[in-house]
Design a protein around this motif. Structure first.
Motif, PDB file in Angstrom:
ATOM      1  N   HIS A 161       0.965  -1.061  -0.073  1.00 46.27           N
ATOM      2  CA  HIS A 161      -0.124   0.098  -0.206  1.00 46.27           C
ATOM      3  C   HIS A 161       0.849   1.100   0.018  1.00 46.27           C
ATOM      4  CE1 HIS A 161      -3.312  -2.647   0.697  1.00 46.27           C
ATOM      5  NE2 HIS A 161      -2.602  -3.333   2.009  1.00 46.27           N
ATOM      6  N   ILE A 162       1.979   1.309  -0.816  1.00 48.38           N
ATOM      7  CA  ILE A 162       2.862   2.196  -0.844  1.00 48.38           C
ATOM      8  C   ILE A 162       2.320   3.080  -2.034  1.00 48.38           C
ATOM      9  CG2 ILE A 162       5.131   3.063  -1.180  1.00 48.38           C
ATOM     10  CD1 ILE A 162       5.842   0.688  -0.136  1.00 48.38           C
ATOM     11  N   GLU A 163       2.288   4.686  -1.807  1.00 54.03           N
ATOM     12  CA  GLU A 163       1.975   5.802  -2.859  1.00 54.03           C
ATOM     13  C   GLU A 163       3.261   6.278  -3.244  1.00 54.03           C
ATOM     14  OE1 GLU A 163      -0.520   8.694  -1.237  1.00 54.03           O
ATOM     15  OE2 GLU A 163      -2.262   7.102  -0.675  1.00 54.03           O
ATOM     16  N   ILE A 164       3.257   6.701  -4.509  1.00 56.60           N
ATOM     17  CA  ILE A 164       4.206   7.171  -5.376  1.00 56.60           C
ATOM     18  C   ILE A 164       4.812   8.477  -4.728  1.00 56.60           C
ATOM     19  CG2 ILE A 164       5.215   8.102  -7.447  1.00 56.60           C
ATOM     20  CD1 ILE A 164       4.669   5.298  -7.562  1.00 56.60           C
ATOM     21  N   PRO A 165       6.094   8.397  -3.868  1.00 55.93           N
ATOM     22  CA  PRO A 165       6.492   9.644  -3.510  1.00 55.93           C
ATOM     23  C   PRO A 165       6.621  10.939  -4.429  1.00 55.93           C
ATOM     24  CG  PRO A 165       8.323   8.050  -3.890  1.00 55.93           C
ATOM     25  CD  PRO A 165       6.940   7.426  -4.308  1.00 55.93           C
ATOM     26  N   LYS A 166       6.380  12.074  -3.934  1.00 55.26           N
ATOM     27  CA  LYS A 166       6.762  13.362  -4.775  1.00 55.26           C
ATOM     28  C   LYS A 166       8.033  14.196  -4.326  1.00 55.26           C
ATOM     29  CE  LYS A 166       1.940  13.595  -6.131  1.00 55.26           C
ATOM     30  NZ  LYS A 166       1.342  12.373  -5.571  1.00 55.26           N
ATOM     31  N   THR A 167       8.539  13.825  -3.074  1.00 54.84           N
ATOM     32  CA  THR A 167       9.472  14.658  -2.643  1.00 54.84           C
ATOM     33  C   THR A 167      10.451  13.695  -2.058  1.00 54.84           C
ATOM     34  OG1 THR A 167       8.514  14.908  -0.179  1.00 54.84           O
ATOM     35  CG2 THR A 167       7.992  16.609  -2.015  1.00 54.84           C
ATOM     36  N   TRP A 168      11.806  14.070  -2.099  1.00 57.34           N
ATOM     37  CA  TRP A 168      12.831  13.347  -1.550  1.00 57.34           C
ATOM     38  C   TRP A 168      12.568  12.623   0.011  1.00 57.34           C
ATOM     39  CZ3 TRP A 168      16.850  11.132  -3.752  1.00 57.34           C
ATOM     40  CH2 TRP A 168      17.728  10.525  -3.154  1.00 57.34           C
ATOM     41  N   GLU A 169      11.932  13.662   0.869  1.00 53.53           N
ATOM     42  CA  GLU A 169      11.687  13.294   2.035  1.00 53.53           C
ATOM     43  C   GLU A 169      10.541  12.225   1.983  1.00 53.53           C
ATOM     44  OE1 GLU A 169       9.632  15.331   6.201  1.00 53.53           O
ATOM     45  OE2 GLU A 169       9.777  16.181   4.513  1.00 53.53           O
ATOM     46  N   GLU A 170       9.692  12.211   1.131  1.00 52.24           N
ATOM     47  CA  GLU A 170       8.629  11.182   0.940  1.00 52.24           C
ATOM     48  C   GLU A 170       9.211   9.815   0.564  1.00 52.24           C
ATOM     49  OE1 GLU A 170       5.502  12.541  -1.571  1.00 52.24           O
ATOM     50  OE2 GLU A 170       4.835  14.056  -0.171  1.00 52.24           O
ATOM     51  N   PHE A 186      16.502  -0.029  -2.028  1.00 54.68           N
ATOM     52  CA  PHE A 186      17.325   0.421  -3.120  1.00 54.68           C
ATOM     53  C   PHE A 186      18.093  -0.775  -3.875  1.00 54.68           C
ATOM     54  CE2 PHE A 186      16.132   4.590  -1.161  1.00 54.68           C
ATOM     55  CZ  PHE A 186      15.382   5.040  -2.156  1.00 54.68           C
ATOM     56  N   THR A 187      18.477  -0.820  -5.244  1.00 54.62           N
ATOM     57  CA  THR A 187      19.487  -1.409  -6.037  1.00 54.62           C
ATOM     58  C   THR A 187      20.531  -0.497  -6.136  1.00 54.62           C
ATOM     59  OG1 THR A 187      17.918  -2.930  -6.851  1.00 54.62           O
ATOM     60  CG2 THR A 187      19.975  -2.939  -7.811  1.00 54.62           C
ATOM     61  N   ASN A 188      21.521  -0.622  -5.544  1.00 60.77           N
ATOM     62  CA  ASN A 188      22.797   0.315  -6.024  1.00 60.77           C
ATOM     63  C   ASN A 188      24.213  -0.501  -6.544  1.00 60.77           C
ATOM     64  OD1 ASN A 188      21.939   2.900  -5.309  1.00 60.77           O
ATOM     65  ND2 ASN A 188      21.814   2.358  -3.195  1.00 60.77           N
ATOM     66  N   HIS A 189      24.581  -0.128  -7.572  1.00 61.14           N
ATOM     67  CA  HIS A 189      25.777  -0.812  -8.350  1.00 61.14           C
ATOM     68  C   HIS A 189      26.915   0.145  -8.212  1.00 61.14           C
ATOM     69  CE1 HIS A 189      24.742   0.844 -12.322  1.00 61.14           C
ATOM     70  NE2 HIS A 189      23.621   0.821 -11.740  1.00 61.14           N
ATOM     71  N   PHE A 190      27.447   0.566  -7.140  1.00 62.24           N
ATOM     72  CA  PHE A 190      28.448   1.484  -7.057  1.00 62.24           C
ATOM     73  C   PHE A 190      29.848   1.018  -7.343  1.00 62.24           C
ATOM     74  CE2 PHE A 190      26.289   3.558  -3.249  1.00 62.24           C
ATOM     75  CZ  PHE A 190      25.266   3.993  -4.071  1.00 62.24           C
ATOM     76  N   LYS A 191      29.884  -0.274  -7.988  1.00 70.62           N
ATOM     77  CA  LYS A 191      31.187  -0.729  -8.613  1.00 70.62           C
ATOM     78  C   LYS A 191      31.491   0.076  -9.928  1.00 70.62           C
ATOM     79  CE  LYS A 191      33.512  -5.058  -9.645  1.00 70.62           C
ATOM     80  NZ  LYS A 191      33.553  -6.433  -9.838  1.00 70.62           N
ATOM     81  N   ASP A 192      30.545   0.452 -10.817  1.00 68.66           N
ATOM     82  CA  ASP A 192      30.750   0.975 -11.942  1.00 68.66           C
ATOM     83  C   ASP A 192      30.171   2.537 -12.096  1.00 68.66           C
ATOM     84  OD1 ASP A 192      28.230   0.025 -12.315  1.00 68.66           O
ATOM     85  OD2 ASP A 192      28.749  -1.384 -13.398  1.00 68.66           O
ATOM     86  N   HIS A 237      22.125  13.148  -0.714  1.00 67.55           N
ATOM     87  CA  HIS A 237      21.407  11.854  -1.265  1.00 67.55           C
ATOM     88  C   HIS A 237      22.044  10.805  -1.120  1.00 67.55           C
ATOM     89  CE1 HIS A 237      18.325  15.112  -1.761  1.00 67.55           C
ATOM     90  NE2 HIS A 237      18.163  15.302  -2.918  1.00 67.55           N
ATOM     91  N   PHE A 238      23.096  10.674  -1.550  1.00 62.41           N
ATOM     92  CA  PHE A 238      23.829   9.307  -1.735  1.00 62.41           C
ATOM     93  C   PHE A 238      24.024   8.861  -0.333  1.00 62.41           C
ATOM     94  CE2 PHE A 238      25.507  11.221  -5.527  1.00 62.41           C
ATOM     95  CZ  PHE A 238      25.452  10.442  -6.440  1.00 62.41           C
ATOM     96  N   LYS A 239      24.145   9.513   0.808  1.00 62.94           N
ATOM     97  CA  LYS A 239      24.297   9.044   2.133  1.00 62.94           C
ATOM     98  C   LYS A 239      22.814   8.293   2.589  1.00 62.94           C
ATOM     99  CE  LYS A 239      26.958   9.439   5.047  1.00 62.94           C
ATOM    100  NZ  LYS A 239      28.329   8.640   5.403  1.00 62.94           N
ATOM    101  N   ASP A 240      21.773   9.263   2.009  1.00 64.05           N
ATOM    102  CA  ASP A 240      20.423   8.633   2.080  1.00 64.05           C
ATOM    103  C   ASP A 240      20.040   7.352   1.770  1.00 64.05           C
ATOM    104  OD1 ASP A 240      20.075  11.017   3.765  1.00 64.05           O
ATOM    105  OD2 ASP A 240      19.108  12.109   2.267  1.00 64.05           O
ATOM    106  N   VAL A 241      20.549   7.251   0.309  1.00 67.47           N
ATOM    107  CA  VAL A 241      20.245   6.040  -0.500  1.00 67.47           C
ATOM    108  C   VAL A 241      20.899   4.799   0.039  1.00 67.47           C
ATOM    109  CG1 VAL A 241      20.270   5.131  -2.539  1.00 67.47           C
ATOM    110  CG2 VAL A 241      19.775   7.344  -2.453  1.00 67.47           C
ATOM    111  N   SER A 242      22.083   5.073   0.537  1.00 63.87           N
ATOM    112  CA  SER A 242      22.985   4.129   1.069  1.00 63.87           C
ATOM    113  C   SER A 242      22.553   3.420   2.221  1.00 63.87           C
ATOM    114  CB  SER A 242      24.467   4.705   1.320  1.00 63.87           C
ATOM    115  OG  SER A 242      25.082   4.913   0.057  1.00 63.87           O
ATOM    116  N   LYS A 243      21.838   4.082   3.116  1.00 61.98           N
ATOM    117  CA  LYS A 243      21.200   3.564   4.225  1.00 61.98           C
ATOM    118  C   LYS A 243      20.414   2.456   4.113  1.00 61.98           C
ATOM    119  CE  LYS A 243      19.769   7.190   6.381  1.00 61.98           C
ATOM    120  NZ  LYS A 243      19.189   8.244   7.384  1.00 61.98           N
TER     121      LYS A 243
END
Length: 424
Positions: A161-170, A186-192, A237-243
């Motif tokens: 039941h997740i709605e599409i976020p419209k802001t970074w906070e969301e 999140f999927t992250n491929h920081f190797k490349d 933003h990268f720190k946020d996503v990495s968490k």
């Protein structure tokens, strides 16, 4: 007299042998073969279904131009393209036709064929041509575009039941909800290349949407990474996503990331449309959705568009007539263009060419396109890819605890002296 004649005959024989050897040595490179066919070398960085796209292009070109044969060479754009181009330019060995990624043309314009006066360039709307022009001149045939944002697993979103976020906070709230349910957000491929790509995505939303000339101002010393609150947000933003990332993102490359997302091991992937072919190859039944990467300010949350595959001719090709004929096929043959985008699963820049690919994310992209898109090339031209990559390496050092955020921002500023900027 006889002695002089003998010397002359011997010299003539030697020169004849040398000439023959030179002809023999030239076989296998761009040139004209015994059957009268001209062989043109093509440098291509397309990494998606290369056998299929190469076969399509060769068959189309050879049907329309029976005297032309194409030889393809493939390289990895992310790791090899820039260095290969520099080496070829230095050695005066550019191939006849080069696929260049949209936004990279300013680095190579002086070595490319000027196509501004060619009738086939009129196939494209003025705004598409303008996006790739340097000083008002055309150096490439626009061919495809990609769209960048967040691909997500529709099943996971619906079931939770997740709605599409419209802001970074969301977006971060969505990530926290997923994590609390035992789902990797999140999927992250920081190797490349993902850090470099996301660097421009985040900067397009947070910086260039507000300050369209920020990169030019950086070149002039009017602004800096360290003093920019907006670029600090980009880095953060990268720190946020990495968490909320998969384990060991620095050990994962694009291929592994596509497989991970296809196996439904993660819920979201901040990437571009070039990824979908690889994902659906791993799982054709995956229900993929798409939404724009959210900005801090909802007003700046828009889909990001970038001219992608383009085709240019070498300014020093020995066969300018044949090269232009091939480029005209790229510009005018809509049947080939449609088949091409169906293979690589992206969008065409040729008017009225629409893909037959049926997938949930296609309708999403068309919806967000109708609202309005941001141009990735605004940032890509002002802050060239090698600079983005290098800045990405400082972000990586910060994420790995090797630098503070302030030192990572300062390092990005210090690298400016080593960058060759565009004059576009």
């Amino acid at each position: 007299m006889k002695k002089s004649l003998f010397k002359w005959l011997r010299l003539s024989l030697v020169l004849s042998i040398i000439a023959s050897l030179l002809v023999a040595c030239s076989s296998g490179s761009s040139g004209t073969s015994k059957d009268g066919k001209v062989t043109l070398k093509v440098l291509d960085w397309n990494g998606t279904n290369t056998k299929e796209s190469e076969k399509l292009i060769k068959e189309t070109v050879e049907k329309e131009l029976p005297n032309v044969k194409l030889e393809f060479e493939y390289i990895n754009w992310d790791t090899d393209f820039s260095s290969v181009m520099q080496t070829r330019i230095a050695g005066n060995q550019l191939p006849d036709i080069i696929m260049i990624k949209g936004g990279d043309h300013p680095k190579y314009a002086e070595h490319l064929m000027d196509l501004s006066s060619e009738d086939f360039m009129n196939e494209f709307p003025a705004d598409i041509r303008k996006a790739l022009q340097i000083d008002g001149k055309d150096y490439a045939v626009p061919y495809t575009s990609n769209f960048q944002g967040v691909f997500y697993n529709k099943k996971i979103f619906t079931e939770n039941h997740i709605e599409i976020p419209k802001t970074w906070e969301e977006l971060m709230e969505v990530a926290e909800t997923l994590k609390s349910k035992g789902i990797t957000p999140f999927t992250n491929h920081f190797k490349d290349y993902q850090i470099g790509n996301n660097f421009n995505q985040f900067a397009t939303l947070e910086v260039f949407s507000k300050y369209p000339t920020w990169g030019n101002d950086l070149q002039k010393g009017k602004v800096s990474f360290a003093a920019s609150s907006e670029f600090k947000t980009v880095f953060e933003h990268f720190k946020d996503v990495s968490k909320y990332s998969n384990k060991d993102p620095f050990g994962l490359d694009f291929t592994g990331a596509a497989e991970m997302f296809a196996k439904e091991e993660t819920a979201m992937w901040i990437i571009g449309t070039w990824s979908t072919a690889q994902v659906l190859k791993n799982n054709p039944d995956l229900e993929i959705g798409f939404f724009p990467t959210p900005a801090t300010d909802a007003n700046n949350t828009k889909i990001i568009m970038q001219p992608d595959h383009t085709f240019s001719g070498s300014a020093k090709t020995k066969y300018p007539k044949e090269v232009k004929q091939v480029l005209e096929i790229f510009a005018a043959n809509k049947e080939m263009a449609k088949k091409y985008i169906d293979i690589v699963q992206t969008e065409s820049l040729i008017p009225d060419v629409v893909s037959d690919v049926k997938a949930p994310y296609v309708d999403d992209i068309n919806h967000y396109k109708s609202i309005g898109a941001l141009d990735a090339n605004v940032g890509n031209v002002q802050i060239p890819w090698p600079y983005q990559e290098q800045s990405g390496s400082y972000i990586a050092e910060w994420l790995l605890g090797k630098k503070t955020l302030d030192k990572a921002l300062k390092a990005a500023d210090d690298y400016k002296s080593k960058v060759k900027f565009s004059t576009k």
